[in-house]
Design a protein around this motif. Sequence first.
Motif, short mmCIF file in Angstrom:
data_model
loop_
_atom_site.label_atom_id
_atom_site.label_comp_id
_atom_site.label_asym_id
_atom_site.label_seq_id
_atom_site.Cartn_x
_atom_site.Cartn_y
_atom_site.Cartn_z
N LEU A 159 -147.55 -42.82 -62.31
CA LEU A 159 -147.90 -44.19 -63.14
C LEU A 159 -146.81 -44.66 -64.02
O LEU A 159 -146.52 -46.01 -63.81
CB LEU A 159 -149.09 -43.84 -64.17
N ASP A 160 -146.06 -44.07 -64.59
CA ASP A 160 -144.78 -44.19 -65.44
C ASP A 160 -143.78 -45.01 -64.67
O ASP A 160 -143.29 -45.90 -65.00
CB ASP A 160 -144.47 -43.22 -66.38
N GLU A 161 -143.42 -44.42 -63.49
CA GLU A 161 -142.44 -44.93 -62.53
C GLU A 161 -143.16 -46.12 -61.85
O GLU A 161 -142.23 -47.02 -61.76
CB GLU A 161 -142.12 -43.62 -61.26
N ALA A 162 -144.15 -46.32 -61.45
CA ALA A 162 -144.65 -47.46 -60.96
C ALA A 162 -144.50 -48.57 -62.10
O ALA A 162 -144.16 -49.77 -61.77
CB ALA A 162 -146.10 -47.35 -60.44
N VAL A 163 -144.97 -48.40 -63.22
CA VAL A 163 -144.86 -49.48 -64.16
C VAL A 163 -143.30 -49.89 -64.49
O VAL A 163 -143.04 -50.90 -64.69
CB VAL A 163 -145.36 -48.92 -65.62
N ARG A 164 -142.45 -48.77 -64.48
CA ARG A 164 -140.95 -49.17 -64.83
C ARG A 164 -140.54 -49.78 -63.77
O ARG A 164 -139.62 -50.56 -64.00
CB ARG A 164 -140.23 -47.65 -64.56
N ALA A 165 -141.01 -49.94 -62.33
CA ALA A 165 -140.63 -50.38 -61.47
C ALA A 165 -141.16 -52.10 -61.58
O ALA A 165 -140.53 -52.74 -60.47
CB ALA A 165 -140.96 -49.95 -60.07
N GLY A 166 -142.15 -52.27 -62.16
CA GLY A 166 -142.66 -53.52 -62.34
C GLY A 166 -144.02 -53.82 -61.63
O GLY A 166 -144.33 -54.91 -61.45
N VAL A 167 -144.54 -52.69 -61.20
CA VAL A 167 -145.77 -52.93 -60.68
C VAL A 167 -147.03 -53.12 -61.77
O VAL A 167 -146.94 -52.40 -62.90
CB VAL A 167 -145.98 -51.39 -60.10
N GLU A 168 -147.63 -53.94 -61.55
CA GLU A 168 -148.77 -54.43 -62.59
C GLU A 168 -150.06 -53.24 -62.22
O GLU A 168 -150.43 -53.15 -60.98
CB GLU A 168 -149.34 -55.73 -62.28
#
Length: 131
Positions: free
Chosen positions: A108-117
């Motif tokens: 979850l943290d990696e997805a958010v860091r990448a710009g995923v909503e």
Amino acid sequence: MRLRRVEVIGGGPAGLFAARLIKERMPHASVRVSERSVPDDTFGFGVAFTARTLRAVAEAERPTFDRIVQASVPMPPQEILIDGVPVRATGTGGGIAIARSRLLAVLLDEAVRAGVEVDLGIERNLGDVRD
């Protein structure tokens, strides 16, 4: 054709990792993950990664791989009894084990860091995301 929007329904390990990879490779696209559960509302005890699976994750996305390995423990050799005869599982050498809740937190943290909503606690289906 240029992809503008990606909707991922399901924020389990596969959905979060796929969204992370898509956003990294298509930064212009809007990528959203919808998950009906919230982070502390997970099921399952843990996830095991074989050495082969770890290699695939490392090749796909090294920073995520590094965080998963850091949050995990080495997987011990696996042995089961079949009719009283011990049988050692093969293919697990060099593998790791990680709590499912910890794996989800990393992804979850990696997805958010990448710009995923990421929308948590919201149930969507295909009819909700079509144009």
